[in-house]
Scaffold this motif. Structure first.
Motif, PDB file in Angstrom:
ATOM      1  N   LEU A  20       0.821  -1.208   0.000  1.00 59.06           N
ATOM      2  CA  LEU A  20       0.000   0.000   0.000  1.00 59.06           C
ATOM      3  C   LEU A  20       0.864   1.272   0.000  1.00 59.06           C
ATOM      4  N   THR A 201      -6.919  -3.235   5.467  1.00 58.95           N
ATOM      5  CA  THR A 201      -7.503  -2.165   6.281  1.00 58.95           C
ATOM      6  C   THR A 201      -6.526  -1.738   7.372  1.00 58.95           C
ATOM      7  N   LYS A 204      -3.880   0.478   5.968  1.00 59.52           N
ATOM      8  CA  LYS A 204      -4.407   1.843   5.773  1.00 59.52           C
ATOM      9  C   LYS A 204      -4.409   2.603   7.102  1.00 59.52           C
ATOM     10  N   TYR A 275     -10.315   6.443   9.851  1.00 53.54           N
ATOM     11  CA  TYR A 275     -10.071   4.996   9.718  1.00 53.54           C
ATOM     12  C   TYR A 275     -11.416   4.306   9.542  1.00 53.54           C
TER      13      TYR A 275
END
Length: 290
Positions: A20, A201, A204, A275
């Protein structure tokens, strides 16, 4: 692009972070035992427990930020090898915080929901820690020492994570799926609760923490679920045979490391920062391409 150092890049979470991060950063990833290639990531073999080697990496790369995911994260292994894992999980973390302080650059550390005893969930960042196993104890010591050396460290407490298999690691769902597909028995706890997220996730969340967080933050998912119910969700989405899925209790399985019963995280602080974990059903469906 600016340089980001990711420790433990060959591990499950580190690999996902590199995938990412390389969209916006020049990424340098460290590994020790598992040599792998990650596209657009410069991989470096580094013994993180050798402080001079660690110092040298900081001097040579001159990163503008660090995400420290490297750890020995198997609770049973930590329980049986406390000295070896203390060096990796505690001393290395303290040294990285010190070097980030020296260079005054952002430092993100991956801690765990297992810093809690499981008796008073859901846990907020301000709740007292009380680990029940060595791994949890080591992460508490790492948190405290890092924040003492460098109060600007972002200490990210991570939940149970699942996701695509990497070249060197799988998450817990791969063996689950394999066992059920083969029609074998899969016993899962009905009395152990977490707030899981996908590794994508979680990655991130760590990159968000790099930009916005100083101090402790929880990066759990939005749903509290038992291992058994997670298994049922997999069965439903993948349309697997249900015959092998069996309920059991923690006390039915002998393990070296004691396990807390409910370390669900309250991650509302992170949600307020942007988030946004998806529902577990969406995360799993996305992962398997449904």
């Amino acid at each position: 692009m600016q340089k980001l150092l990711v420790t433990g890049a060959s591990g499950f979470l580190g690999w996902h972070v590199c995938q990412l991060a390389n969209l916006n950063w020049e990424v340098y990833g460290t590994f020790w035992t598992n040599s792998i290639e990650i596209p657009h990531t410069k991989m470096l073999k580094v013994n993180l427990t050798d402080f001079q080697e660690l110092q040298q990496i900081f001097s040579e790369i001159q990163p503008v930020a660090v995400i420290h995911t490297a750890a020995q994260s198997q609770p049973n292994y930590c329980q049986n090898h406390p000295e070896e894992t203390y060096a990796t999980n505690v001393i290395v973390s303290h040294n990285i915080a010190g070097l980030c302080a020296d260079h005054y650059i952002p430092c993100v550390f991956t801690s765990t929901d297992l810093v809690f005893d499981g008796l008073n969930s859901p846990y907020r960042e301000t709740d007292p820690v009380c680990p029940v196993n060595k791994y949890g104890e080591q992460k508490v010591m790492a948190e405290l020492g890092m924040l003492e050396r460098y109060p600007l460290t972002a200490v990210c407490r991570m939940p149970l994570m699942f996701g695509a298999a990497t070249p060197t690691a799988t998450s817990f769902i791969q063996p689950f799926i394999q066992t059920l597909k083969e029609g074998k028995e899969l016993k899962l706890f009905t009395d152990e609760f977490r707030t899981p997220v996908s590794a994508n996730t979680a990655a991130k969340g760590l990159l968000l923490a790099l930009e916005k967080v100083q101090g402790i933050i929880h990066l759990g998912g939005k749903e509290r679920i038992s291992r058994y119910d997670f298994g049922r969700l997999l069965v439903e989405i993948l349309q697997l045979p249900t015959t092998g899925l069996k309920a059991c209790l923690q006390q039915d399985v002998k393990m070296s490391a004691p396990r807390p019963s409910d370390v669900s995280l309250d991650s509302s602080q992170a949600f307020a920062l942007g988030y946004q974990p998806l529902s577990l059903e969406s995360e799993v469906a996305e992962l398997i391409g449904k």
